[in-house]
Enzyme design. Structure first.
Site, PDB file in Angstrom:
ATOM      1  N   ARG A 212       0.847  -1.214   0.000  1.00 32.45           N
ATOM      2  CA  ARG A 212       0.000   0.000   0.000  1.00 32.45           C
ATOM      3  C   ARG A 212       0.876   1.256   0.000  1.00 32.45           C
ATOM      4  O   ARG A 212       0.484   2.307  -0.490  1.00 32.45           O
ATOM      5  CB  ARG A 212      -0.953  -0.002   1.208  1.00 32.45           C
ATOM      6  CG  ARG A 212      -1.745   1.282   1.374  1.00 32.45           C
ATOM      7  CD  ARG A 212      -3.071   1.073   2.102  1.00 32.45           C
ATOM      8  NE  ARG A 212      -2.915   0.356   3.339  1.00 32.45           N
ATOM      9  CZ  ARG A 212      -2.551   0.908   4.515  1.00 32.45           C
ATOM     10  NH1 ARG A 212      -2.303   2.192   4.592  1.00 32.45           N
ATOM     11  NH2 ARG A 212      -2.445   0.176   5.599  1.00 32.45           N
TER      12      ARG A 212
ATOM     13  N   TYR B 129     -14.915  15.397 -17.502  1.00 32.26           N
ATOM     14  CA  TYR B 129     -15.502  14.059 -17.345  1.00 32.26           C
ATOM     15  C   TYR B 129     -16.648  14.132 -16.318  1.00 32.26           C
ATOM     16  O   TYR B 129     -16.485  14.746 -15.256  1.00 32.26           O
ATOM     17  CB  TYR B 129     -14.397  13.098 -16.895  1.00 32.26           C
ATOM     18  CG  TYR B 129     -14.902  11.770 -16.411  1.00 32.26           C
ATOM     19  CD1 TYR B 129     -15.703  10.972 -17.224  1.00 32.26           C
ATOM     20  CD2 TYR B 129     -14.587  11.306 -15.132  1.00 32.26           C
ATOM     21  CE1 TYR B 129     -16.175   9.749 -16.767  1.00 32.26           C
ATOM     22  CE2 TYR B 129     -15.050  10.079 -14.681  1.00 32.26           C
ATOM     23  CZ  TYR B 129     -15.849   9.315 -15.508  1.00 32.26           C
ATOM     24  OH  TYR B 129     -16.319   8.115 -15.063  1.00 32.26           O
TER      25      TYR B 129
ATOM     26  N   ASP C 167      -5.815  17.413 -16.593  1.00 33.74           N
ATOM     27  CA  ASP C 167      -6.189  16.033 -16.905  1.00 33.74           C
ATOM     28  C   ASP C 167      -5.767  15.788 -18.355  1.00 33.74           C
ATOM     29  O   ASP C 167      -6.347  16.347 -19.284  1.00 33.74           O
ATOM     30  CB  ASP C 167      -7.704  15.844 -16.706  1.00 33.74           C
ATOM     31  CG  ASP C 167      -8.135  14.396 -16.889  1.00 33.74           C
ATOM     32  OD1 ASP C 167      -7.471  13.675 -17.655  1.00 33.74           O
ATOM     33  OD2 ASP C 167      -9.150  13.993 -16.297  1.00 33.74           O
TER      34      ASP C 167
ATOM     35  N   LYS D  91      -7.410   4.433 -19.837  1.00 32.90           N
ATOM     36  CA  LYS D  91      -7.717   4.767 -21.227  1.00 32.90           C
ATOM     37  C   LYS D  91      -6.517   4.451 -22.121  1.00 32.90           C
ATOM     38  O   LYS D  91      -6.127   3.311 -22.241  1.00 32.90           O
ATOM     39  CB  LYS D  91      -8.177   6.228 -21.288  1.00 32.90           C
ATOM     40  CG  LYS D  91      -9.252   6.581 -20.240  1.00 32.90           C
ATOM     41  CD  LYS D  91     -10.514   5.804 -20.445  1.00 32.90           C
ATOM     42  CE  LYS D  91     -11.632   5.919 -19.440  1.00 32.90           C
ATOM     43  NZ  LYS D  91     -11.557   6.589 -18.211  1.00 32.90           N
TER      44      LYS D  91
HETATM   45  C1  LIG Z   1     -10.859  12.516 -18.797  1.00 33.30           C
HETATM   46  C2  LIG Z   1     -11.128  11.552 -17.690  1.00 33.30           C
HETATM   47  N1  LIG Z   1     -10.568  11.762 -16.488  1.00 33.30           N
HETATM   48  C3  LIG Z   1     -10.773  10.927 -15.446  1.00 33.30           C
HETATM   49  C4  LIG Z   1     -11.580   9.809 -15.585  1.00 33.30           C
HETATM   50  C5  LIG Z   1     -11.779   8.877 -14.408  1.00 33.30           C
HETATM   51  O1  LIG Z   1     -10.954   7.769 -14.575  1.00 33.30           O
HETATM   52  P1  LIG Z   1     -11.283   6.277 -14.044  1.00 33.30           P
HETATM   53  O2  LIG Z   1     -12.519   5.822 -14.752  1.00 33.30           O
HETATM   54  O3  LIG Z   1     -10.041   5.522 -14.406  1.00 33.30           O
HETATM   55  O4  LIG Z   1     -11.486   6.376 -12.581  1.00 33.30           O
HETATM   56  C6  LIG Z   1     -12.160   9.535 -16.826  1.00 33.30           C
HETATM   57  C7  LIG Z   1     -13.013   8.342 -17.001  1.00 33.30           C
HETATM   58  O5  LIG Z   1     -13.650   8.157 -18.019  1.00 33.30           O
HETATM   59  C8  LIG Z   1     -11.935  10.428 -17.910  1.00 33.30           C
HETATM   60  O6  LIG Z   1     -12.487  10.234 -19.115  1.00 33.30           O
END
Ligand SMILES: Cc1ncc(COP(=O)(O)O)c(C=O)c1O
Length: 394
Positions: A59, A112, A184, A209
């Site tokens: 962890r 998101y 992001d 992704k």
């Molecule tokens: C641009 C973006 N940031 C963060 C996330 C969150 O990621 P996770 O689904 O791996 O928790 C997503 C999920 O689709 C996303 O598209």
């Protein structure tokens, strides 16, 4: 011996460290161990006091996870990185490290849907306010900052309509106010965009992704300075325990080897599909930063080396027509997530952005008939043919 001057295509294949020095392993080993033996009791004590470095418990850190973190820091040109069980785990740990009761963050509204849902449901319970603004309007962004603002958060290209935010301008505002800028970078990946080189302080990824790339792992990454990453690890990750598993870290390391070549193909396929859709009589508008009429085209050109594999489009129809279109697809898969080898299609208003009210959908530029497309690496002629036959279904 890895050379920094190699091209990014070479660097992602060979990694920052190359072949394992001890064993000659070309692929990094998976250290599937929860705990690590101390040499003796004094060694255990010194490790826990932080007087020596080493592994104690997974962890708090694991060699496979550390290998992934070094790779991601290297590719994003950051000092250090931290891997998490998901992108959302990375985001919440970052926010909980920087913000406390009474603080706020300023974020672009086009993000998101899960990030927006976390802003609205989780953060208020900890006394943290998320202020969502149109980040294309830099005056609005700056005016929303006050002395309790602890971070600025932007996503570019952004979910779900590919809005582009000017990273350098946001970084200038953040620096002038002494606040960290978090980007992001999930849609672009370090192959196409490196926000730290443009003045951002922290980068986050849903590594689920493109970094993983094969739809088989859920994971997240934060990249930044050594001091900030150490803070996030010690003050938050170690307590909330949202660490990545060694196997998932290894899957991401494997994904990185093909990241550059996959991104080239995603980009060229997305350009082909965007052009095809923009001439289709049943399509109202295509949102793809690679098209000249996209409002963020010039900024995307200046801060990205290519336009990515994501696009969105509005059909000439309502929410029900959008569903009929989705159900008629044969090759493209109706599923959330993105960045996989397979083409994935989703209807944000009823899925990823279902936590938005109609007003919030309008503010974020998400139309009821908007379809988001994560263009895969298949033959682009097959993708276009499938979209074409489904567009005749409503
Ligand atoms: C641009 C973006 N940031 C963060 C996330 C969150 O990621 P996770 O689904 O791996 O928790 C997503 C999920 O689709 C996303 O598209």
């Amino acid at each position: 011996m890895v050379k920094k001057e190699w091209g990014i295509e070479t660097l992602v294949v060979h990694g920052s460290e190359g072949i394992d020095k001890h064993t000659g392993a070309v692929s990094p080993p998976i250290y599937q161990s929860s705990t690590f033996a101390f040499k003796d009791s004094n060694h255990g004590e010194a490790l826990f006091k932080g007087e020596v470095t080493g592994y104690t418990y997974s962890r708090f850190g694991n060699p496979t996870e550390a290998c992934l973190e070094r790779e991601m820091a290297f590719l994003e040109n950051g000092e250090d990185a931290l891997a998490f069980a998901s992108g959302m785990a990375a985001e919440t740990a970052l926010i909980m490290t920087l913000c406390g009761v009474g603080d706020n963050l300023v974020s672009s509204a086009t993000i998101y849907g899960g990030t927006h849902a976390m802003y609205k449901t989780l953060l208020p319970r900890f006394g943290i306010q998320a202020r969502e603004v149109n980040a294309a309007n830099l005056d609005e962004l700056e005016a929303t900052i006050d002395d309790r603002t602890k971070l600025i958060f932007i996503e570019t290209p952004a979910n779900p309509n590919m809005a582009i935010v000017d990273i350098q301008s946001c970084a200038r505002i953040a620096k002038s106010r002494g606040i960290p800028l978090v980007v992001d970078n999930t849609f672009a990946t370090p192959i196409l965009q490196r926000p730290l080189e443009l003045g951002a302080d922290l980068v986050i990824h849903s590594a689920t992704k493109y970094i993983g790339g094969h739809g088989d792992t859920v994971a997240g990454i934060v990249v930044g300075t050594k001091a900030m990453i150490t803070r996030i690890r010690k003050e938050t990750l170690n307590h909330i325990g949202s660490c990545i598993s060694p196997f998932n870290a290894w899957l991401l390391l494997r994904g990185l080897k093909t990241l550059a070549v996959r991104m080239r193909r995603h980009c060229s396929n997305a350009m082909r599909v965007a052009q095809y859709l923009s001439f289709h009589p049943r399509v109202k508008v295509v949102h793809f930063p690679g098209l000249k009429f996209h409002p963020g085209h010039d900024i995307a050109r200046s801060q990205m080396s290519d336009f990515g594999g994501m696009l969105a489009f509005e059909i000439k129809g309502n929410r029900e027509d959008a569903k009929k279109f989705m159900d008629a697809l044969e090759l493209c898969t109706n599923a959330v997530s993105l960045g996989d080898c397979d083409t994935l299609v989703c209807h944000p208003a009823s899925t990823t952005h279902s936590s938005y009210t109609s007003e919030q959908l309008a503010d974020a530029g998400v139309a009821e008939g908007l379809i988001r497309l994560s263009v895969g690496i298949e033959d682009p002629r097959d993708i276009c043919a499938d979209l074409g036959q489904a567009l005749r279904a409503f």
